[in-house]
Design a protein around this motif. Structure first.
Motif, PDB file in Angstrom:
ATOM      1  N   PHE A  41       0.758  -1.302  -0.015  1.00 36.21           N
ATOM      2  CA  PHE A  41       0.050  -0.026   0.125  1.00 36.21           C
ATOM      3  C   PHE A  41       0.797   1.176   0.065  1.00 36.21           C
ATOM      4  O   PHE A  41       0.343   2.136  -0.618  1.00 36.21           O
ATOM      5  N   ALA A  42       1.832   1.291   0.761  1.00 31.49           N
ATOM      6  CA  ALA A  42       2.754   2.552   0.794  1.00 31.49           C
ATOM      7  C   ALA A  42       3.500   2.580  -0.725  1.00 31.49           C
ATOM      8  O   ALA A  42       3.297   3.846  -1.091  1.00 31.49           O
ATOM      9  N   CYS A  43       3.835   1.921  -1.202  1.00 27.18           N
ATOM     10  CA  CYS A  43       4.419   1.807  -2.470  1.00 27.18           C
ATOM     11  C   CYS A  43       3.197   2.114  -3.659  1.00 27.18           C
ATOM     12  O   CYS A  43       3.401   3.192  -4.479  1.00 27.18           O
ATOM     13  N   LEU A  44       2.074   1.663  -3.674  1.00 31.20           N
ATOM     14  CA  LEU A  44       1.000   2.051  -4.442  1.00 31.20           C
ATOM     15  C   LEU A  44       0.591   3.535  -3.974  1.00 31.20           C
ATOM     16  O   LEU A  44       0.401   4.200  -5.145  1.00 31.20           O
ATOM     17  N   ALA A  45       0.441   3.901  -3.021  1.00 26.50           N
ATOM     18  CA  ALA A  45       0.145   5.311  -2.468  1.00 26.50           C
ATOM     19  C   ALA A  45       1.164   6.261  -2.960  1.00 26.50           C
ATOM     20  O   ALA A  45       0.849   7.170  -3.736  1.00 26.50           O
ATOM     21  N   ASP A  46       2.552   6.113  -3.058  1.00 26.79           N
ATOM     22  CA  ASP A  46       3.356   6.990  -3.573  1.00 26.79           C
ATOM     23  C   ASP A  46       3.213   7.130  -4.982  1.00 26.79           C
ATOM     24  O   ASP A  46       3.421   8.246  -5.686  1.00 26.79           O
ATOM     25  N   LEU A  47       2.901   5.943  -5.627  1.00 28.30           N
ATOM     26  CA  LEU A  47       2.812   6.089  -7.237  1.00 28.30           C
ATOM     27  C   LEU A  47       1.449   6.637  -7.660  1.00 28.30           C
ATOM     28  O   LEU A  47       1.491   8.000  -8.429  1.00 28.30           O
ATOM     29  N   GLN A  48       0.676   6.650  -6.700  1.00 28.44           N
ATOM     30  CA  GLN A  48      -0.647   7.392  -7.073  1.00 28.44           C
ATOM     31  C   GLN A  48      -0.268   8.810  -6.805  1.00 28.44           C
ATOM     32  O   GLN A  48      -1.096   9.722  -7.693  1.00 28.44           O
ATOM     33  N   ASP A  49       0.337   9.194  -5.543  1.00 26.08           N
ATOM     34  CA  ASP A  49       0.402  10.569  -5.320  1.00 26.08           C
ATOM     35  C   ASP A  49       1.049  11.331  -6.667  1.00 26.08           C
ATOM     36  O   ASP A  49       0.683  12.422  -7.085  1.00 26.08           O
ATOM     37  N   ASP A  50       2.333  10.638  -7.082  1.00 28.87           N
ATOM     38  CA  ASP A  50       3.062  11.008  -8.242  1.00 28.87           C
ATOM     39  C   ASP A  50       2.175  11.227  -9.613  1.00 28.87           C
ATOM     40  O   ASP A  50       2.474  12.142 -10.320  1.00 28.87           O
ATOM     41  N   LEU A  51       1.484  10.277  -9.820  1.00 24.87           N
ATOM     42  CA  LEU A  51       0.476  10.451 -10.902  1.00 24.87           C
ATOM     43  C   LEU A  51      -0.531  11.380 -10.754  1.00 24.87           C
ATOM     44  O   LEU A  51      -0.629  12.119 -11.641  1.00 24.87           O
ATOM     45  N   GLY A  52      -0.861  11.493  -9.472  1.00 22.83           N
ATOM     46  CA  GLY A  52      -1.737  12.737  -9.090  1.00 22.83           C
ATOM     47  C   GLY A  52      -1.147  14.301  -9.522  1.00 22.83           C
ATOM     48  O   GLY A  52      -1.670  15.043 -10.108  1.00 22.83           O
ATOM     49  N   ALA A  53       0.011  14.312  -9.215  1.00 20.00           N
ATOM     50  CA  ALA A  53       0.832  15.408  -9.458  1.00 20.00           C
ATOM     51  C   ALA A  53       0.978  15.771 -10.767  1.00 20.00           C
ATOM     52  O   ALA A  53       1.099  16.884 -11.308  1.00 20.00           O
ATOM     53  N   LEU A  54       1.112  14.785 -11.488  1.00 25.88           N
ATOM     54  CA  LEU A  54       1.402  14.728 -12.986  1.00 25.88           C
ATOM     55  C   LEU A  54       0.199  15.308 -13.608  1.00 25.88           C
ATOM     56  O   LEU A  54      -0.198  16.292 -14.507  1.00 25.88           O
ATOM     57  N   ASN A  55      -1.215  14.910 -13.014  1.00 25.52           N
ATOM     58  CA  ASN A  55      -2.342  15.223 -13.530  1.00 25.52           C
ATOM     59  C   ASN A  55      -2.808  16.684 -13.337  1.00 25.52           C
ATOM     60  O   ASN A  55      -3.509  17.443 -13.974  1.00 25.52           O
ATOM     61  N   ASP A  56      -2.290  17.044 -11.922  1.00 23.09           N
ATOM     62  CA  ASP A  56      -2.566  18.410 -11.457  1.00 23.09           C
ATOM     63  C   ASP A  56      -1.666  19.384 -12.460  1.00 23.09           C
ATOM     64  O   ASP A  56      -2.193  20.429 -12.975  1.00 23.09           O
ATOM     65  N   VAL A  57      -0.493  19.050 -12.935  1.00 27.52           N
ATOM     66  CA  VAL A  57       0.306  19.975 -13.917  1.00 27.52           C
ATOM     67  C   VAL A  57      -0.485  20.074 -15.169  1.00 27.52           C
ATOM     68  O   VAL A  57      -0.593  21.065 -15.893  1.00 27.52           O
TER      69      VAL A  57
END
Length: 174
Positions: free
Chosen positions: A95-111
Motif C-alpha cells: 500500500f505504501a508503494c501504491l500510494a506513492d505511485l498514485q500521489d506522483d501520478l496525481g501530481a502529473l495530472n495536476d500539472v
C-alpha cells in the motif's frame, strides 16, 4: 434467506462482476468452491494486469492516458484495501508503494490541468482585457515553469515507484 449459501454466492458473484466484470466459478463446475481469498486473488490480479499494461508503456502515454493509468491504480487500490484483511504479509509495504505511485501520478495530472487552466485564462484575458495580456502571459509562464519542474520530478518518481511496485510480490500472491 439472507444467511443462506445461495444468497452468499449471489453477493460474491455481484461483487466480482462489479470489480472484475466476470462471474465467480468460471471454469469450475461448482461456483461455491471459490473462496473469498480466491476471489480476492482473481480480482486483484485482474486489476493489476490492467494497470501494468498501461504502466509498462508509461513513456509513450499521452496526458489523457496517464490520467487513465492513475484511475487504473485507483481501481487496484480500492479492492486491495477491501480484501487486505484476508492476507497477513506484505500489505503495508504494498500500500505504501501504491500510494506513492498514485500521489506522483496525481501530481502529473495536476500539472496537466494547470496548463489547460492557464491557457484558458490567458485566452480569456486576451479577449476581455487585451491591455493586460502581456502581464498575464508572463505570470502564466512563471506558473507553468514551476509546474514543469514539479512534473519533471514526478515523472522520475513515477518510474521509480512503478519499478518498486513491480519488484514487490503482491500480498495476495503470498
Amino acid at each position: 434467506a439472507l444467511s443462506s449459501p445461495e444468497c452468499r454466492l449471489l453477493l460474491l458473484d455481484l461483487a466480482e462482476i462489479g470489480l472484475c466484470g466476470f462471474a465467480s466459478g468460471e471454469g469450475t463446475d461448482d461456483p461455491a468452491i471459490v473462496s473469498a481469498r480466491d476471489l480476492a486473488r482473481l480480482t486483484l490480479d485482474h486489476r493489476l494486469g490492467k494497470a501494468a499494461a498501461l504502466a509498462e508503456r508509461f513513456g509513450e502515454l499521452s496526458i489523457d492516458e496517464r490520467h487513465d493509468l492513475r484511475k487504473e491504480f485507483k481501481k487496484l487500490r480500492y479492492p486491495s484495501e477491501m480484501f487486505a484483511s484476508l492476507f497477513d504479509k506484505g500489505v503495508k509495504k504494498y500500500f505504501a508503494c501504491l500510494a506513492d505511485l498514485q500521489d506522483d501520478l496525481g501530481a502529473l495530472n495536476d500539472v496537466a490541468t494547470a496548463r489547460i487552466f492557464l491557457q484558458e485564462l490567458a485566452q480569456a484575458v486576451a479577449r476581455e482585457a487585451p491591455e493586460q495580456t502581456g502581464e498575464v502571459a508572463f505570470t502564466a509562464g512563471e506558473i507553468a515553469g514551476w509546474h514543469a519542474r514539479r512534473a519533471a520530478r514526478s515523472l522520475k518518481r513515477v518510474l521509480k515507484h512503478w519499478e518498486r511496485l513491480r519488484e514487490i510480490e503482491p500480498f495476495w500472491r503470498r
